[in-house]
Design a protein around this motif. Structure first.
Motif, short mmCIF file in Angstrom:
data_model
loop_
_atom_site.label_atom_id
_atom_site.label_comp_id
_atom_site.label_asym_id
_atom_site.label_seq_id
_atom_site.Cartn_x
_atom_site.Cartn_y
_atom_site.Cartn_z
N GLN A 123 0.82 -1.20 0.00
CA GLN A 123 0.00 0.00 0.00
C GLN A 123 0.87 1.26 0.00
O GLN A 123 0.60 2.21 -0.75
CB GLN A 123 -0.93 -0.01 1.23
CG GLN A 123 -1.99 -1.08 1.21
CD GLN A 123 -3.10 -0.79 0.21
OE1 GLN A 123 -3.19 0.30 -0.32
NE2 GLN A 123 -3.94 -1.77 -0.03
N ALA A 124 1.89 1.27 0.85
CA ALA A 124 2.74 2.46 0.94
C ALA A 124 3.44 2.74 -0.38
O ALA A 124 3.48 3.88 -0.86
CB ALA A 124 3.75 2.28 2.07
N SER A 125 4.00 1.69 -0.99
CA SER A 125 4.71 1.86 -2.25
C SER A 125 3.76 2.26 -3.37
O SER A 125 4.06 3.15 -4.18
CB SER A 125 5.43 0.56 -2.60
OG SER A 125 6.03 0.64 -3.86
N CYS A 126 2.61 1.60 -3.41
CA CYS A 126 1.63 1.88 -4.46
C CYS A 126 1.10 3.30 -4.37
O CYS A 126 1.02 4.02 -5.38
CB CYS A 126 0.49 0.86 -4.37
SG CYS A 126 -0.83 1.09 -5.58
N VAL A 127 0.73 3.73 -3.16
CA VAL A 127 0.19 5.07 -2.99
C VAL A 127 1.23 6.13 -3.33
O VAL A 127 0.94 7.13 -3.99
CB VAL A 127 -0.33 5.25 -1.54
CG1 VAL A 127 -0.66 6.72 -1.27
CG2 VAL A 127 -1.56 4.38 -1.32
N ALA A 128 2.47 5.92 -2.88
CA ALA A 128 3.54 6.88 -3.17
C ALA A 128 3.76 7.02 -4.67
O ALA A 128 3.90 8.14 -5.19
CB ALA A 128 4.83 6.45 -2.47
N SER A 129 3.78 5.90 -5.38
CA SER A 129 3.97 5.94 -6.83
C SER A 129 2.81 6.64 -7.51
O SER A 129 2.99 7.42 -8.45
CB SER A 129 4.12 4.51 -7.36
OG SER A 129 4.24 4.51 -8.76
N CYS A 130 1.61 6.35 -7.03
CA CYS A 130 0.41 6.96 -7.61
C CYS A 130 0.40 8.47 -7.39
O CYS A 130 0.08 9.24 -8.30
CB CYS A 130 -0.83 6.31 -6.99
SG CYS A 130 -2.41 6.98 -7.53
N GLU A 131 0.77 8.91 -6.19
CA GLU A 131 0.77 10.34 -5.89
C GLU A 131 1.81 11.08 -6.71
O GLU A 131 1.60 12.25 -7.10
CB GLU A 131 1.00 10.55 -4.39
CG GLU A 131 -0.17 10.13 -3.52
CD GLU A 131 0.11 10.28 -2.04
OE1 GLU A 131 1.32 10.36 -1.69
OE2 GLU A 131 -0.84 10.29 -1.24
N ARG A 132 2.93 10.43 -6.99
CA ARG A 132 3.96 11.07 -7.81
C ARG A 132 3.46 11.33 -9.23
O ARG A 132 3.97 12.21 -9.93
CB ARG A 132 5.23 10.21 -7.86
CG ARG A 132 6.06 10.27 -6.58
CD ARG A 132 7.47 9.72 -6.81
NE ARG A 132 7.45 8.32 -7.15
CZ ARG A 132 7.52 7.32 -6.27
NH1 ARG A 132 7.57 7.61 -4.97
NH2 ARG A 132 7.51 6.07 -6.67
N ALA A 133 2.44 10.57 -9.63
CA ALA A 133 1.86 10.77 -10.96
C ALA A 133 0.82 11.88 -10.95
O ALA A 133 0.18 12.14 -11.98
CB ALA A 133 1.23 9.47 -11.46
N GLY A 134 0.62 12.53 -9.78
CA GLY A 134 -0.29 13.66 -9.71
C GLY A 134 -1.72 13.30 -9.36
O GLY A 134 -2.62 14.14 -9.50
N VAL A 135 -1.95 12.08 -8.90
CA VAL A 135 -3.30 11.64 -8.54
C VAL A 135 -3.55 11.98 -7.07
O VAL A 135 -2.64 11.91 -6.23
CB VAL A 135 -3.47 10.14 -8.79
CG1 VAL A 135 -4.90 9.69 -8.45
CG2 VAL A 135 -3.15 9.81 -10.23
N ALA A 136 -4.80 12.33 -6.77
CA ALA A 136 -5.16 12.69 -5.40
C ALA A 136 -4.90 11.53 -4.45
O ALA A 136 -5.07 10.36 -4.81
CB ALA A 136 -6.63 13.11 -5.34
N SER A 137 -4.48 11.88 -3.22
CA SER A 137 -4.11 10.85 -2.24
C SER A 137 -5.25 9.89 -1.94
O SER A 137 -5.05 8.67 -1.88
CB SER A 137 -3.65 11.52 -0.94
OG SER A 137 -3.33 10.55 0.03
N ALA A 138 -6.46 10.42 -1.78
CA ALA A 138 -7.61 9.56 -1.46
C ALA A 138 -7.88 8.57 -2.59
O ALA A 138 -8.18 7.39 -2.36
CB ALA A 138 -8.85 10.40 -1.18
N THR A 139 -7.77 9.05 -3.83
CA THR A 139 -7.99 8.17 -4.98
C THR A 139 -6.91 7.10 -5.05
O THR A 139 -7.19 5.93 -5.32
CB THR A 139 -8.00 8.99 -6.29
OG1 THR A 139 -9.04 9.97 -6.22
CG2 THR A 139 -8.22 8.09 -7.50
N CYS A 140 -5.67 7.50 -4.79
CA CYS A 140 -4.57 6.53 -4.81
C CYS A 140 -4.78 5.43 -3.77
O CYS A 140 -4.58 4.25 -4.04
CB CYS A 140 -3.24 7.24 -4.56
SG CYS A 140 -2.67 8.27 -5.92
#
Length: 328
Positions: free
Chosen positions: A268-285
């Motif tokens: 979860q931590a790795s996935c969310v961090a990668s997703c947020e770096r792509a500019g996606v909102a934290s809640a969505t990630c």
């Protein structure tokens, strides 16, 4: 299994079934207890597999040397007991009709396991698992029950040596994979080919011939011992029933409680961090990453993902999970 009229018979087991060719004599409770202990160990292993499959745990069953050694030890214990049981069951001669009836029960159980696995795991079905192996090995083993123990033990060592060191493309054929000697292991949730595993049955036959009094004169005391002996006497039924029960419990647990293991948290931590770096909102990630983990568990790809050994099928499952979870 029908044990009527069997109180005075040696209903020893071919691994996890009553042995064919039963003859008159007394039971050997120590053998039943040994089989019961093997069943407990097997249930613990299968429970760990189920927990990992549904993402409730992160055991590396496919790569951790300790887990691989545990699987080898548990399976070998069943096959060793199969060989010992075959010797005990035929020591005063073979009853062909009884042998065929017991063999048919194991074959029917093997067929039921295969049918269920094709429904639940169509990409990795069980086409030659432990029950299939025991059915074939019990027939092959009849050729060794009257041979000198040294010769049978030598054959056991040869089977293990050949099965663990030799491989040929010919045996990759779907019709020959059950023999072993494949260059690529087939995608199956329980693959117990004839080679090298028949070495365990032959070793049991050799030990049974060397030690004909094995298990005699032992009385089982205490509720735990009696329970283990009871499980050992009805081992085919226990084998067929325990995994659906454990699988159902793990499935229910995965539905009722949030999955939170170190492997899940790291993902979860790795996935969310990668997703947020792509500019996606934290809640969505966070929601998408939880969805991906759940899909991987549901599709049976989580164990391979955690171990970083996704098969081609599991890689497709990962891609499908990501696609599903990205949909609005």
């Amino acid at each position: 299994m029908d044990f009527r009229g069997g109180d005075d018979r040696i209903m020893t087991a071919i691994g996890i079934m009553p042995a064919p060719g039963l003859v008159q004599g007394k039971r050997r409770p120590a053998i039943d207890v040994a089989r019961g202990l093997a069943l407990v160990a097997m249930a613990a292993y299968h429970g760990s597999w189920d927990a990992t499959y549904f993402g409730l745990a992160g055991f590396d069953l496919l790569g951790d040397p300790l887990w691989l050694a545990a699987r080898t030890a548990i399976l070998s214990s069943f096959l060793l007991l199969a060989g010992i049981g075959l010797v005990l069951a035929t020591r005063d001669g073979l009853d062909p009709a009884r042998f065929v009836r017991r063999l048919a029960r194991v074959a029917a159980g093997a067929g039921a396991v295969s049918a269920a696995s094709y429904i639940l795991f169509p990409d990795s079905p069980i086409f030659f698992g432990v029950l299939h192996h025991i059915a074939v090995a019990s027939v092959v083993g009849l050729a060794f029950v009257r041979l000198p123990a040294a010769l049978t033990l030598a054959a056991a060592a040869a089977a293990v040596l050949i099965g663990t060191t030799q491989s040929f493309p010919l045996f990759d054929s779907p019709w020959l994979r059950w023999i072993g000697l494949t260059t690529v292991a087939p995608d199956s949730n329980d693959f117990v080919p004839l080679l090298p595993w028949i070495g365990g049955v032959l070793a049991g036959i050799g030990l049974g011939r060397l030690w004909p009094g094995l298990g005699e004169g032992t009385e089982i005391a205490g509720p735990a011992g009696r329970l283990l002996a009871l499980a050992g006497r009805h081992s085919l039924a226990v084998y067929l029933l325990h995994q659906p029960l454990l699988f159902g419990i793990a499935w229910a647990a995965a539905q009722l409680m949030p999955v939170d293991t170190p492997a899940v948290r790291d993902f979860q931590a790795s996935c969310v961090a990668s997703c947020e770096r792509a500019g996606v909102a934290s809640a969505t990630c966070t929601a998408n990453c939880r969805c991906v983990q759940s899909e991987l568990a549901r599709n049976g790809a989580w164990e391979g993902f955690v171990a970083n050994r996704l098969s081609e099928r599991e890689q497709r499952g990962l891609e499908a999970a990501v696609a599903v979870c990205r949909k609005p």
